[in-house]
Scaffold this motif. Structure first.
Motif, short mmCIF file in Angstrom:
data_model
loop_
_atom_site.label_atom_id
_atom_site.label_comp_id
_atom_site.label_asym_id
_atom_site.label_seq_id
_atom_site.Cartn_x
_atom_site.Cartn_y
_atom_site.Cartn_z
N MET A 1 0.96 -0.70 -0.12
CA MET A 1 -0.37 0.30 -0.02
C MET A 1 1.13 1.07 0.00
N VAL A 2 0.47 1.83 -0.53
CA VAL A 2 1.47 3.20 -1.46
C VAL A 2 1.23 4.53 0.42
N ASN A 3 2.15 4.96 0.55
CA ASN A 3 2.10 6.10 2.28
C ASN A 3 1.92 7.06 1.61
N ILE A 4 0.73 7.60 2.06
CA ILE A 4 0.20 9.01 1.26
C ILE A 4 0.20 10.21 1.65
N ARG A 5 0.85 10.84 2.44
CA ARG A 5 0.72 11.69 3.36
C ARG A 5 0.30 13.32 3.46
N ASP A 6 -0.50 13.77 3.82
CA ASP A 6 -1.00 15.43 3.25
C ASP A 6 -0.12 16.62 3.35
N LEU A 7 0.80 16.95 2.68
CA LEU A 7 1.44 17.99 2.33
C LEU A 7 0.74 19.76 2.43
N ASP A 8 0.95 20.09 3.17
CA ASP A 8 0.58 21.64 3.20
C ASP A 8 1.54 22.50 2.13
N PRO A 9 1.78 22.51 1.43
CA PRO A 9 2.40 23.69 0.12
C PRO A 9 2.95 24.60 0.61
N CYS A 10 2.17 25.42 1.81
CA CYS A 10 2.68 26.88 1.98
C CYS A 10 3.80 26.77 2.77
N ALA A 11 3.87 25.49 3.55
CA ALA A 11 4.93 24.24 4.64
C ALA A 11 6.28 25.52 4.26
N SER A 12 6.53 24.76 3.08
CA SER A 12 8.39 25.00 2.62
C SER A 12 8.18 25.10 0.76
N PRO A 13 9.10 25.31 0.08
CA PRO A 13 9.27 25.02 -1.17
C PRO A 13 9.26 23.66 -1.62
N LEU A 14 10.14 22.92 -0.48
CA LEU A 14 10.07 21.31 -0.03
C LEU A 14 8.61 20.02 -0.46
N ASP A 15 8.45 20.93 0.35
CA ASP A 15 6.39 20.76 0.19
C ASP A 15 5.59 21.51 -0.56
N TYR A 16 6.17 22.19 -1.53
CA TYR A 16 5.34 22.46 -2.57
C TYR A 16 5.47 21.93 -3.74
N TYR A 17 6.89 21.45 -3.70
CA TYR A 17 7.56 20.77 -4.32
C TYR A 17 6.70 19.22 -4.74
N GLY A 18 6.60 18.80 -3.26
CA GLY A 18 6.17 17.42 -3.34
C GLY A 18 4.82 17.26 -3.62
N ALA A 19 4.42 18.70 -3.31
CA ALA A 19 2.63 18.56 -3.75
C ALA A 19 2.16 18.47 -5.36
N GLU A 20 2.94 19.48 -5.73
CA GLU A 20 2.95 19.82 -7.07
C GLU A 20 3.18 18.71 -8.29
N LEU A 21 3.97 18.21 -7.93
CA LEU A 21 4.85 16.53 -8.68
C LEU A 21 3.43 15.93 -7.99
N ARG A 22 3.25 15.49 -6.87
CA ARG A 22 1.98 14.72 -6.43
C ARG A 22 0.78 15.11 -7.36
N ARG A 23 0.41 16.18 -7.89
CA ARG A 23 -0.77 16.64 -8.80
C ARG A 23 -0.34 16.44 -9.41
N PHE A 24 0.29 16.67 -10.07
CA PHE A 24 0.69 16.64 -12.04
C PHE A 24 0.41 14.88 -12.23
N ARG A 25 1.15 14.58 -11.77
CA ARG A 25 1.21 12.48 -11.89
C ARG A 25 -0.35 12.51 -11.51
N GLU A 26 -1.03 12.57 -10.61
CA GLU A 26 -2.50 12.12 -11.15
C GLU A 26 -3.40 12.83 -11.99
N ALA A 27 -2.55 14.16 -11.70
CA ALA A 27 -3.39 14.68 -13.32
C ALA A 27 -3.35 12.74 -14.67
N ALA A 28 -2.13 13.33 -15.04
CA ALA A 28 -1.73 12.61 -15.85
C ALA A 28 -2.46 11.41 -15.70
N GLY A 29 -3.31 10.15 -14.26
CA GLY A 29 -3.02 9.32 -14.59
C GLY A 29 -1.53 8.04 -14.89
#
Length: 133
Positions: A1-29
C-alpha cells in the motif's frame, strides 16, 4: 500500500514541490511506479519526494518536466527548493559563489590541501603524531 501523507504546500518549497509533483502525476493518470519508470528511478523515490522526505535534483526535475509535459515547471521550482535547504545566514555566501567566475584561495604557511603531495602531507601529519602517519 502506498503511503500518502498530506502536505501543506505553504510549509516550505520542498513541500510545495512534493504537492505539485503529486498533483501533476495524478492529473496524468500515473501511479508512482509508472512515473518512476518514465524518469528512470523507483516509485519509492517518487513517493519520498512527494512526501518531502527526499530533496529532488535538477536532473530529476528535468526528467519529470519531460515525462509530465510541464513546460519546465519543476526545473524552475527546483532552484527554490535547493536554495531553501541552506541555513539563512549562509544564503548570501551561496549567492556569491553561484555568481563567481572562479574561486581562489591563499595559504600563507602551508601548501593548499588539494595540491599537497603524499610526502608533504605525511611530513605535516608527522609533526604532532609521528606514530599515526
Amino acid at each position: 500500500m502506498v503511503n500518502i501523507r498530506d502536505l501543506d504546500p505553504c510549509a516550505s518549497p520542498l513541500d510545495y514541490y512534493g504537492a505539485e509533483l503529486r498533483r501533476f502525476r495524478e492529473a496524468a493518470g500515473l501511479n508512482q511506479k509508472q512515473l518512476g519508470s518514465a524518469v528512470f528511478c523507483t516509485g519509492s523515490l517518487i513517493g519520498q519526494i512527494e512526501t518531502a522526505h527526499k530533496v529532488p535534483t535538477r536532473e530529476f526535475s528535468e526528467r519529470v518536466d519531460v515525462a509530465l509535459e510541464t513546460e519546465g515547471a519543476f526545473s524552475r521550482l527546483v532552484g527554490l527548493v535547493l536554495r531553501s535547504q541552506l541555513p539563512n545566514w549562509f544564503q548570501p555566501y551561496a549567492d556569491m559563489e553561484a555568481r563567481a567566475t572562479f574561486l581562489s584561495t591563499y595559504q600563507c604557511q602551508l601548501v593548499y590541501g588539494l595540491l599537497q603531495t603524499r610526502e608533504y602531507a605525511a611530513a605535516l601529519l608527522g609533526v604532532d603524531h609521528p606514530d599515526k602517519v
